[in-house]
Design an enzyme around this catalytic site. Sequence first.
Site, short mmCIF file in Angstrom:
data_model
loop_
_atom_site.label_atom_id
_atom_site.label_comp_id
_atom_site.label_asym_id
_atom_site.label_seq_id
_atom_site.Cartn_x
_atom_site.Cartn_y
_atom_site.Cartn_z
N ALA A 1 0.67 -1.47 0.14
CA ALA A 1 -0.47 -0.10 0.29
C ALA A 1 0.55 1.36 -0.11
O ALA A 1 2.30 1.52 0.86
CB ALA A 1 -0.96 -0.12 0.44
N LYS A 2 -0.26 2.40 -0.60
CA LYS A 2 0.79 3.69 -0.08
C LYS A 2 0.80 4.25 0.71
O LYS A 2 -0.57 4.83 0.54
CB LYS A 2 1.18 4.02 -1.50
CG LYS A 2 1.88 5.34 -2.20
CD LYS A 2 1.72 6.44 -3.35
CE LYS A 2 3.24 7.81 -3.33
NZ LYS A 2 2.44 8.52 -2.14
N TRP A 3 1.57 4.63 1.40
CA TRP A 3 1.35 5.12 3.37
C TRP A 3 1.16 7.18 2.27
O TRP A 3 2.02 7.20 1.60
CB TRP A 3 2.05 5.13 3.59
CG TRP A 3 2.07 3.56 4.61
CD1 TRP A 3 2.41 2.68 3.39
CD2 TRP A 3 1.27 3.13 4.91
NE1 TRP A 3 2.38 0.95 3.76
CE2 TRP A 3 0.59 1.11 4.91
CE3 TRP A 3 0.23 4.03 5.65
CZ2 TRP A 3 0.80 0.64 5.44
CZ3 TRP A 3 -0.26 2.18 6.74
CH2 TRP A 3 -0.43 1.53 6.19
N ASP B 1 -2.52 6.47 0.01
CA ASP B 1 -2.93 7.44 -1.92
C ASP B 1 -3.01 6.07 -2.58
O ASP B 1 -3.66 6.56 -3.84
CB ASP B 1 -1.72 7.55 -1.69
CG ASP B 1 -1.58 9.31 -1.06
OD1 ASP B 1 -2.64 9.38 -0.92
OD2 ASP B 1 -0.34 9.15 -1.51
#
Length: 353
Positions: free
Chosen positions: A28-30, A175
């Site tokens: 996942a994009k933090w 994100d």
Amino acid sequence: MDLPVMPPVRPMLAKSAARIPAGMHYEAKWDGFRAIVFRDGPEIEVTSRTTKSLTRYFPELVAALGERLPERCVLDGEIVIARDGRLDFDALTERIHPAESRVRTLAERTPASFVAFDVLALGDESLVDAPLSERRARLEEALAGADAPVHLAPATTDAELAQRWFEQYEGAGLDGVVAKPLDLRYRQDERLMIKVKHERTADCVVAGYRFHKSGPVVGSLLLGLYDDAGTLQHVGVCAAFTMKRRTELIAELEPLRMDAADGHPWAAWADAAAQEKSRMPGATSRWTGKKDLSWVPLRPERVAEVAYEHMENGARFRHTARFRRWRPDRTPESCTYAQLDEPMSFDLADVLR
């Protein structure tokens, strides 16, 4: 401090793609502060993407890192703050404050977490030349006993699962998805990863512009949306025009240019008290410092379609929007928050679990 990988370190970066590629490692994009954590026994240093020290702004996190990380290590990850089950970037930016007392108050009120997704060194061994598959295995082993507020970022090699994460995790404030080749070596400041981010469009009122730093051409357009009370709220800017287009915009917008802000919905932009009641451009902050925040007011009569990723606290664009086209078929009054598409809610705890 004496580690096999020493500061300063500029983290490895990602380039954008329209869709999730096949056959890679996915995370996942933090949406937080990118951070490199260095620990050598009792010494801990946390640095930003630009190598500036973040250590003093997160005292509660430094204490937790000292209790939960291996004695000697260098980790890459993200500092995040959660509120009501989703990431809260505004709460994170509040931490960059000169007063230590304020920082400590916020540390108690909204404690931060660290999500680790890569390891650059363990013990006396540098891992920057090891493939990602090996680094991930070593990271999982190193953080096997860690608990909140230190987390191991979820990861998978299943592209279908990554697509579900892309769709679901946005509801927790994330994100998008980052894809990394399994044989990827760690290379500082190089865009070798792939990021796939959400994109939506909205029709916004163009109510002003700022000049570009290079001279009298448009730098960014100031965007507004009407709230339920009929007040035009400043929601962000769109930029990234070519120099030719910046020059053209000056001529295009000239008929709408106002000699002064009198009568403009954001006429009180320089009044700090007014800024607290309504969102207007020009509010000073610890980020803007002495930056020139002046802008050219336009009669709020023109509508532009812009692309955005997501809203911050439902009030403004989290990142700079991208101009798509003019919308002569739309009236300014029709540009309201109601048009915005926000994701279904998803609890951050379920992501980290």
